[in-house]
Design a protein around this motif. Structure first.
Motif, mmCIF file in Angstrom:
data_model
loop_
_atom_site.group_PDB
_atom_site.id
_atom_site.type_symbol
_atom_site.label_atom_id
_atom_site.label_comp_id
_atom_site.label_asym_id
_atom_site.label_seq_id
_atom_site.Cartn_x
_atom_site.Cartn_y
_atom_site.Cartn_z
ATOM 1 N N ASN A 1 1.141 -1.323 0.268
ATOM 2 C CA ASN A 1 -0.115 0.007 0.104
ATOM 3 C C ASN A 1 1.034 1.016 -0.016
ATOM 4 O O ASN A 1 1.508 1.470 1.022
ATOM 5 N N LEU A 2 1.020 2.009 -0.923
ATOM 6 C CA LEU A 2 1.653 3.046 -1.302
ATOM 7 C C LEU A 2 0.984 4.489 -0.887
ATOM 8 O O LEU A 2 1.757 5.609 -0.889
ATOM 9 N N THR A 3 -0.111 4.149 -0.417
ATOM 10 C CA THR A 3 -0.929 5.593 -0.087
ATOM 11 C C THR A 3 -0.308 6.485 0.748
ATOM 12 O O THR A 3 -0.307 7.678 0.274
ATOM 13 N N ALA A 4 0.185 6.231 1.660
ATOM 14 C CA ALA A 4 0.667 7.150 2.840
ATOM 15 C C ALA A 4 1.896 7.810 2.401
ATOM 16 O O ALA A 4 1.976 9.140 2.714
ATOM 17 N N GLY A 5 2.508 7.317 1.538
ATOM 18 C CA GLY A 5 3.670 8.344 0.930
ATOM 19 C C GLY A 5 3.647 9.056 -0.345
ATOM 20 O O GLY A 5 4.617 9.685 -0.718
ATOM 21 N N ILE A 6 2.505 8.987 -0.942
ATOM 22 C CA ILE A 6 1.997 9.849 -2.108
ATOM 23 C C ILE A 6 1.972 11.253 -1.941
ATOM 24 O O ILE A 6 0.948 11.769 -1.065
ATOM 25 N N ALA A 7 2.500 12.016 -2.383
ATOM 26 C CA ALA A 7 2.624 13.683 -2.154
ATOM 27 C C ALA A 7 1.707 14.221 -3.475
ATOM 28 O O ALA A 7 0.995 15.110 -3.306
ATOM 29 N N GLU A 8 1.809 13.579 -4.448
ATOM 30 C CA GLU A 8 1.238 13.925 -6.057
ATOM 31 C C GLU A 8 1.220 12.621 -6.768
ATOM 32 O O GLU A 8 1.787 11.925 -6.757
ATOM 33 N N LEU A 9 0.218 12.976 -7.849
ATOM 34 C CA LEU A 9 -0.084 11.744 -9.044
ATOM 35 C C LEU A 9 -0.421 12.581 -10.184
ATOM 36 O O LEU A 9 -0.891 13.719 -10.188
ATOM 37 N N ASP A 10 0.078 11.995 -11.228
ATOM 38 C CA ASP A 10 -0.506 12.332 -12.626
ATOM 39 C C ASP A 10 -0.737 11.298 -13.519
ATOM 40 O O ASP A 10 0.004 10.082 -13.576
ATOM 41 N N GLY A 11 -2.010 11.481 -14.294
ATOM 42 C CA GLY A 11 -2.181 10.450 -15.315
ATOM 43 C C GLY A 11 -3.128 9.415 -14.789
ATOM 44 O O GLY A 11 -4.233 9.805 -14.210
ATOM 45 N N SER B 1 -7.319 5.240 -31.871
ATOM 46 C CA SER B 1 -6.497 4.211 -31.144
ATOM 47 C C SER B 1 -6.712 4.824 -29.406
ATOM 48 O O SER B 1 -6.546 5.964 -29.252
ATOM 49 N N ASP B 2 -6.689 4.107 -28.483
ATOM 50 C CA ASP B 2 -6.501 4.324 -27.186
ATOM 51 C C ASP B 2 -5.225 4.232 -26.665
ATOM 52 O O ASP B 2 -4.263 3.467 -27.068
ATOM 53 N N LYS B 3 -4.867 4.943 -25.598
ATOM 54 C CA LYS B 3 -3.736 4.869 -24.986
ATOM 55 C C LYS B 3 -3.781 5.233 -23.722
ATOM 56 O O LYS B 3 -4.442 6.173 -23.199
ATOM 57 N N ALA B 4 -2.728 4.975 -22.650
ATOM 58 C CA ALA B 4 -2.744 5.303 -21.372
ATOM 59 C C ALA B 4 -1.977 6.710 -21.316
ATOM 60 O O ALA B 4 -1.026 7.164 -21.771
ATOM 61 N N ALA B 5 -2.562 7.653 -20.650
ATOM 62 C CA ALA B 5 -1.880 8.982 -20.284
ATOM 63 C C ALA B 5 -0.600 8.630 -19.746
ATOM 64 O O ALA B 5 -0.213 7.670 -18.959
ATOM 65 N N ASP B 6 0.303 9.799 -19.818
ATOM 66 C CA ASP B 6 1.797 9.486 -19.063
ATOM 67 C C ASP B 6 1.499 9.810 -17.519
ATOM 68 O O ASP B 6 0.509 10.452 -17.113
ATOM 69 N N SER B 7 1.973 8.648 -16.754
ATOM 70 C CA SER B 7 1.477 8.302 -15.478
ATOM 71 C C SER B 7 2.588 8.394 -14.631
ATOM 72 O O SER B 7 3.462 7.760 -14.909
ATOM 73 N N SER B 8 2.361 9.023 -13.404
ATOM 74 C CA SER B 8 3.438 9.119 -12.432
ATOM 75 C C SER B 8 3.189 9.097 -11.107
ATOM 76 O O SER B 8 1.896 9.701 -10.680
ATOM 77 N N LEU B 9 3.795 8.962 -10.058
ATOM 78 C CA LEU B 9 3.457 9.019 -8.508
ATOM 79 C C LEU B 9 4.613 9.700 -8.071
ATOM 80 O O LEU B 9 5.697 9.338 -8.366
ATOM 81 N N THR B 10 4.519 10.852 -7.324
ATOM 82 C CA THR B 10 5.582 11.520 -6.478
ATOM 83 C C THR B 10 5.423 11.148 -5.153
ATOM 84 O O THR B 10 4.281 11.567 -4.363
ATOM 85 N N PHE B 11 6.479 10.758 -4.418
ATOM 86 C CA PHE B 11 6.476 10.199 -3.128
ATOM 87 C C PHE B 11 7.290 11.275 -2.235
ATOM 88 O O PHE B 11 8.281 11.862 -2.741
ATOM 89 N N TYR B 12 6.945 11.156 -0.874
ATOM 90 C CA TYR B 12 7.858 11.719 0.038
ATOM 91 C C TYR B 12 9.044 10.942 0.470
ATOM 92 O O TYR B 12 8.805 9.696 0.183
ATOM 93 N N GLU B 13 10.216 11.440 0.366
ATOM 94 C CA GLU B 13 11.352 10.645 0.636
ATOM 95 C C GLU B 13 11.547 10.285 2.048
ATOM 96 O O GLU B 13 11.510 11.245 2.763
ATOM 97 N N ASP B 14 11.825 9.052 2.293
ATOM 98 C CA ASP B 14 12.140 8.723 3.821
ATOM 99 C C ASP B 14 13.539 8.991 4.017
ATOM 100 O O ASP B 14 14.576 8.427 3.136
#
Length: 166
Positions: free
Chosen positions: A43-53, A77-90
């Motif tokens: 579960n990555l939820t608590a570390g996510i600061a931002e998301l895109d896509g 045709s269909d395609k997925a948007a560019d996707s990213s997750l920005t995390f807080y660094e531990d």
């Protein structure tokens, strides 16, 4: 004649509700995970600061013709948007960086309305990590890093969240 009645909507904020999981393997060709596969994920939820896509989009095809000055379109045709997750660094561990290092293959599972069994609000994106980039700044903010993902095939959207174990 009056318009139909409004459809009631119970609004909510995704923050504090939606869950983001990294699931290394899903056995079913449908890419719908079992409850055991979700539990085996991270579960990555608590570390996510931002998301895109994290959505699909259609690449429309223009179809102009000489009989009209309007340029129509048809679905392409269909395609997925560019996707990213920005995390807080531990500051003491590299758990997330090691889990999602460049080249890692697996699935990002998004439970849009949280872990609500049988609710059709689960999205599954088959991914490969393309890059992991630290974000350097002199601003007064927490240290972060961004993970960029390639969505490797058509995602599953709106699937039912698997039932919890009895």
């Amino acid at each position: 004649m009056p318009l139909p009645p409004l459809v009631p909507v119970e609004k909510y904020s995704r923050r504090g509700v939606s869950q983001f999981l990294f699931v290394p393997t899903i056995a079913a060709p449908s890419m719908i995970p079992t409850r055991a596969e979700l539990v085996a994920g991270t579960n990555l939820t608590a570390g996510i600061a931002e998301l895109d896509g994290w959505n699909s989009e259609n690449q429309a095809i223009e179809v102009p013709d000489m009989s009209d000055t309007f340029d129509g379109t048809i679905p392409g045709s269909d395609k997925a948007a560019d996707s990213s997750l920005t995390f807080y660094e531990d500051s003491t561990t590299n758990v997330t960086e090691e889990l999602l290092k460049k080249g890692t293959v697996g699935y990002i599972v998004i439970l849009r309305k949280g872990d609500v069994p049988t609710n059709k609000s689960m999205d599954v994106f088959p991914i490969r990590v393309g890059s992991v980039q630290p974000a350097y700044t002199a601003d007064n903010e927490a240290a972060k890093f961004t993970v960029n993902f390639s969505v490797t095939s058509r995602p599953v959207q709106g699937a039912a969240v698997p039932a919890a174990a009895p």
